[in-house]
Enzyme design. Structure first.
Site, short mmCIF file in Angstrom:
data_model
loop_
_atom_site.label_atom_id
_atom_site.label_comp_id
_atom_site.label_asym_id
_atom_site.label_seq_id
_atom_site.Cartn_x
_atom_site.Cartn_y
_atom_site.Cartn_z
N GLU A 51 -4.60 -12.13 18.29
CA GLU A 51 -3.23 -11.73 18.62
C GLU A 51 -2.27 -12.88 18.33
OE1 GLU A 51 -3.57 -10.25 22.67
OE2 GLU A 51 -5.06 -8.76 22.06
N HIS A 103 0.34 -10.70 25.23
CA HIS A 103 -0.69 -10.14 24.34
C HIS A 103 0.00 -9.38 23.20
CE1 HIS A 103 -4.38 -10.60 26.97
NE2 HIS A 103 -3.41 -10.88 27.83
N HIS A 162 -6.44 -13.43 23.58
CA HIS A 162 -7.28 -12.79 22.57
C HIS A 162 -6.98 -13.42 21.21
CE1 HIS A 162 -7.59 -9.20 25.47
NE2 HIS A 162 -8.73 -9.88 25.49
N GLU A 206 2.63 -6.57 25.89
CA GLU A 206 1.94 -6.26 24.64
C GLU A 206 3.06 -6.21 23.59
OE1 GLU A 206 -1.22 -5.98 23.99
OE2 GLU A 206 -2.19 -5.67 25.93
N ARG A 259 -11.88 -11.56 18.67
CA ARG A 259 -11.12 -11.35 19.91
C ARG A 259 -11.55 -12.29 21.04
NH1 ARG A 259 -8.90 -6.80 23.18
NH2 ARG A 259 -9.91 -6.71 25.23
#
Length: 356
Positions: free
Chosen positions: A118, A243, A115, A317, A173
């Site tokens: 990020e 991510h 993405h 994440e 994104r």
């Protein structure tokens, strides 16, 4: 679902209306970032002046591309670079293979930059390679891992989107592909894999951030990644995709609430990995199966890799939990990468001890 937190962005001139609405609805809310533009500008807060490549700064794509060539040239005994495809806009998808050359070695595949917004994700892939080449031969665990495993590192998957966040719109994104019959651009690469494709948590509308694409692997980037993994399935034993943000360590499944066959094992690995991560700065991570831990989402690369038979498949994440969100300051690159490295090395070591 009830009792979950949602982060959202409001244009300045609408903020007081939104606050009134929230108060009327009796919803608890907190302002995390007063001025997003200021926070984005402050991402370049680092005064680190180092000779050579700077791993504590966010690097643009041109810099990263040059780095992939440079790190391979300077470390021929540990790093080689290949190209596994091109992006929609024609940029080369560079893959680094990191490990001491040897025969019949198993491998771990790790990608960053799915993405575009990020930014901490590609920063971690760069950090990992730096640590591999600088601590090989001196640090016992890294030396063991590189002697006995290969790491395939894709520093940025969604390069076109990443470039766009530097040049046009920081919060972009998706990919930058054109969609037939729509003026809206791009597909969410992490909804574009053939794993329950587009059945939940993904959109069929090209204008949406979670657009699943016209078909599984419709994007050149996701197809290149999937093709490479399919061609190397006999050796790839773990898949890690990096991510941000939320401080989570997730494993399959996200496209269904059904649990994977080795759920207990994946849960135990995740628990131990987040404990390792917390030893560095005390950062707390939540872990679990994707659908129940965060939300159901179909078409993700981790579920797809798992369904290909890669039974150690994880999504990180990274920091934080919303204070800065995608606008994580450069001053947090080093601590984020240091703690994440501990977790990744834990997982890699586990995989090495449990080769199948």
């Amino acid at each position: 679902k009830p009792k979950t937190t949602v982060d959202f962005r409001v244009e300045a001139h609408k903020s007081s209306d939104v606050e009134s609405l929230l108060e009327q609805s009796g919803l608890e809310y907190e302002i995390l970032i007063e001025n997003l533009q200021t926070a984005l500008d402050a991402q370049f807060d680092n005064n680190v002046r180092s000779t050579g490549y700077n791993y504590e700064k966010y690097n643009n794509w041109e810099t990263i591309a040059a780095w992939t060539a440079d790190i391979a040239a300077k470390n021929p005994n540990l790093v080689s670079r290949s190209q596994i495809g091109t992006t929609f806009e024609g940029r080369p998808l560079y893959l680094l293979k990191v490990g001491k050359s040897g025969s019949n070695k198993k491998a771990i595949f790790m990608d960053c930059g799915f993405h575009a917004r990020e930014w901490i994700s590609p920063a971690f892939c760069q950090w990992f390679v730096k640590e591999a080449v600088t601590t090989y031969g001196t640090e016992t665990l890294m030396t063991r891992l590189l002697n006995q495993l290969d790491f395939y590192i894709l520093p940025v998957l969604n390069i076109d989107g990443y470039v766009y966040t530097w040049t046009n719109y920081r919060m972009w994104r998706k990919t930058r592909s054109k969609n037939t019959g729509s003026s809206c651009i791009g597909t969410d690469p992490n909804r574009n894999f053939n794993a329950g494709w587009c059945n939940v948590g993904a959109s069929r509308r090209p204008c949406d951030d979670t657009y699943c694409g016209s078909a599984p692997e419709s994007e050149k980037e996701t197809k290149a990644l999937a093709d490479f993994i399919r061609q190397n399935l006999s050796t790839i034993k773990a898949y890690l995709t990096i991510h941000s943000y939320s401080q989570l360590l997730l494993f399959p499944y996200s496209y269904t609430y059904s649990l994977p066959e080795n759920y207990e094992e994946l849960n135990a690995i995740s628990k131990a990995a987040v404990q390792e991560l917390a030893t560095v700065y005390g950062t707390q991570y939540t872990y679990g199966a994707g659908a129940s831990t965060i939300y159901p989402a179909a078409g993700g690369s981790d579920d797809w890799a798992y369904d290909q038979g890669i039974k150690y498949s994880f999504t990180f994440e990274l920091r934080d939990t919303g204070r800065y969100g995608f606008a994580l300051p450069e001053s947090q690159i080093k601590p984020t990468c240091e703690e994440t490295l501990k977790a990744v090395k834990y997982i890699a070591n586990y995989v090495l001890d449990h080769l199948y």
